[in-house]
Scaffold this motif. Structure first.
Motif, PDB file in Angstrom:
ATOM      1  N   ARG A  77      16.052  29.380   3.751  1.00  0.00           N
ATOM      2  CA  ARG A  77      15.237  30.361   4.468  1.00  0.00           C
ATOM      3  C   ARG A  77      14.964  29.907   5.897  1.00  0.00           C
ATOM      4  O   ARG A  77      15.044  30.706   6.846  1.00  0.00           O
ATOM      5  N   ASP A  78      14.660  28.630   6.074  1.00  0.00           N
ATOM      6  CA  ASP A  78      14.397  28.124   7.424  1.00  0.00           C
ATOM      7  C   ASP A  78      15.637  28.201   8.292  1.00  0.00           C
ATOM      8  O   ASP A  78      15.559  28.483   9.495  1.00  0.00           O
ATOM      9  N   ASN A  79      16.796  27.945   7.709  1.00  0.00           N
ATOM     10  CA  ASN A  79      18.039  28.069   8.482  1.00  0.00           C
ATOM     11  C   ASN A  79      18.261  29.509   8.938  1.00  0.00           C
ATOM     12  O   ASN A  79      18.693  29.752  10.078  1.00  0.00           O
ATOM     13  N   SER A  80      17.959  30.459   8.064  1.00  0.00           N
ATOM     14  CA  SER A  80      18.104  31.869   8.438  1.00  0.00           C
ATOM     15  C   SER A  80      17.142  32.227   9.563  1.00  0.00           C
ATOM     16  O   SER A  80      17.508  32.947  10.506  1.00  0.00           O
ATOM     17  N   ALA A  81      15.909  31.721   9.483  1.00  0.00           N
ATOM     18  CA  ALA A  81      14.924  31.995  10.528  1.00  0.00           C
ATOM     19  C   ALA A  81      15.347  31.350  11.847  1.00  0.00           C
ATOM     20  O   ALA A  81      15.212  31.958  12.920  1.00  0.00           O
ATOM     21  N   TYR A  82      15.869  30.122  11.782  1.00  0.00           N
ATOM     22  CA  TYR A  82      16.281  29.447  13.005  1.00  0.00           C
ATOM     23  C   TYR A  82      17.475  30.144  13.644  1.00  0.00           C
ATOM     24  O   TYR A  82      17.573  30.207  14.878  1.00  0.00           O
ATOM     25  N   GLN A  83      18.372  30.690  12.836  1.00  0.00           N
ATOM     26  CA  GLN A  83      19.504  31.434  13.396  1.00  0.00           C
ATOM     27  C   GLN A  83      19.020  32.626  14.204  1.00  0.00           C
ATOM     28  O   GLN A  83      19.578  32.945  15.269  1.00  0.00           O
ATOM     29  N   GLY A 122      18.187  34.784  19.602  1.00  0.00           N
ATOM     30  CA  GLY A 122      17.335  35.322  20.651  1.00  0.00           C
ATOM     31  C   GLY A 122      17.443  34.513  21.931  1.00  0.00           C
ATOM     32  O   GLY A 122      17.502  35.075  23.033  1.00  0.00           O
ATOM     33  N   ARG A 123      17.487  33.189  21.800  1.00  0.00           N
ATOM     34  CA  ARG A 123      17.631  32.331  22.981  1.00  0.00           C
ATOM     35  C   ARG A 123      18.986  32.531  23.651  1.00  0.00           C
ATOM     36  O   ARG A 123      19.080  32.569  24.884  1.00  0.00           O
ATOM     37  N   VAL A 124      20.050  32.665  22.869  1.00  0.00           N
ATOM     38  CA  VAL A 124      21.391  32.883  23.430  1.00  0.00           C
ATOM     39  C   VAL A 124      21.456  34.219  24.169  1.00  0.00           C
ATOM     40  O   VAL A 124      22.040  34.323  25.260  1.00  0.00           O
ATOM     41  N   LEU A 125      20.847  35.247  23.602  1.00  0.00           N
ATOM     42  CA  LEU A 125      20.870  36.560  24.247  1.00  0.00           C
ATOM     43  C   LEU A 125      20.122  36.529  25.574  1.00  0.00           C
ATOM     44  O   LEU A 125      20.553  37.156  26.553  1.00  0.00           O
ATOM     45  N   TRP A 126      19.019  35.787  25.634  1.00  0.00           N
ATOM     46  CA  TRP A 126      18.302  35.690  26.906  1.00  0.00           C
ATOM     47  C   TRP A 126      19.066  34.838  27.920  1.00  0.00           C
ATOM     48  O   TRP A 126      18.984  35.065  29.120  1.00  0.00           O
TER      49      TRP A 126
END
Length: 294
Positions: free
Chosen positions: A60-66, A71-75
């Protein structure tokens, strides 16, 4: 975004102190009950349950971090595209009579990224847009449900005006429109992350099984730990509650919390680069406050 390299155990404790306090009280109750009415509890099922729960929480944490990293990559792509749009406006339209249009395109892009930041964080967007555009120029976009997209549409119309005025040719217009497409694609990705939460199963079951595990934990440990059960069980429970909280913190990278993608700092980076590209004074970069970059 927390940028301080020092461990922030106090932050974790502040976020999980309520269930942790309940767990500590429960641990004390189980310990007292054990010495009043001794009982035996097999440790193997608890061990298997804990191992399975750790894998579940890790997934679950891996999914959240993805989601956070996307979001960071898009910005990051938004920063690059904003610079490209400013450079194209400056280099494709060097004519003195195109100065106002060049300036309008650049300022609209600065207003656009700030409007998008406010929309993602569910904040008021009008004041941020009016910092860079006149009321008359901003009103058509602000009247729309998606003001950021309205600003982008207006930029596209201004590029078309430049082509009709003969300041750019069709190839240059196509190149600038391609940059606008990249910007729109980045915005769409951000809105997808913001408006599409993790499936309910990813949120409900980890929370339910973590709390259930914390309830069973002192029952399985009291026979071996004795009077130290409240301490040992609470520390072990803290680890699982902290892992559960990490997933909650990262699942929405635009939530305007200390775990957020630093949208304010990135918008300021775009503002500095674009204002300097047209010779306007620019503000200072955003710096961390108490180890947090907003």
């Amino acid at each position: 975004m927390i940028v301080d390299a020092a461990p922030r155990l106090s932050q974790i404790v502040r976020e999980v102190w309520k269930p942790l306090l309940i767990l500590a009280v429960w641990d004390v109750i189980v310990t007292i009950a054990y010495f009043v009415l001794p009982f035996k509890a097999p440790s193997l099922p608890l061990t298997l349950f804990g191992s399975a729960l750790a894998l579940f929480l890790g997934f679950r944490d891996n999914s959240a971090y993805q989601r956070w990293w996307e979001g960071r990559v898009l910005w990051g792509a938004m920063i690059n595209a904003s610079r490209s749009l400013s450079r194209a406006a400056r280099n494709f339209m060097p004519q003195p009579e195109a100065r106002d249009l060049r300036r309008s395109i650049v300022l609209r892009q600065v207003a656009y990224v700030n409007a998008l930041r406010c929309q993602l964080r569910r904040q008021d967007r009008d004041a941020e847009v009016l910092r860079f555009l006149s009321k008359g120029e901003a009103e058509p976009a602000l009247a729309r449900a998606n003001a950021a997209n309205g600003l982008l549409d207006g930029t596209g119309r201004r590029i078309a005006d430049a082509m009709r005025n003969g300041w750019i040719d069709t190839i240059q217009q196509t190149q600038m429109e391609a940059v606008l497409v990249d910007i729109a694609n980045a915005q769409g990705g951000m809105e997808r992350i913001k408006n599409t939460p993790l499936p309910n199963q990813y949120r409900f079951f980890p929370t339910f099984f973590t709390h259930l595990f914390c309830i069973l934990l002192p029952i399985g440990l009291v026979e071996s730990l004795g009077y130290a059960t409240p301490l040992g069980s609470t520390i072990a429970g803290l680890m699982f509650l902290a892992i559960l909280q990490i997933g909650d913190d990262l699942v929405d990278p635009f939530a305007n919390t200390v775990h957020d993608v630093p949208l304010t700092a990135m918008c300021r980076t775009i503002e500095i680069d674009l204002l300097q590209s047209i010779g306007d004074p620019a503000p200072q970069p955003v710096t961390p406050e108490r180890g947090i970059l907003w």
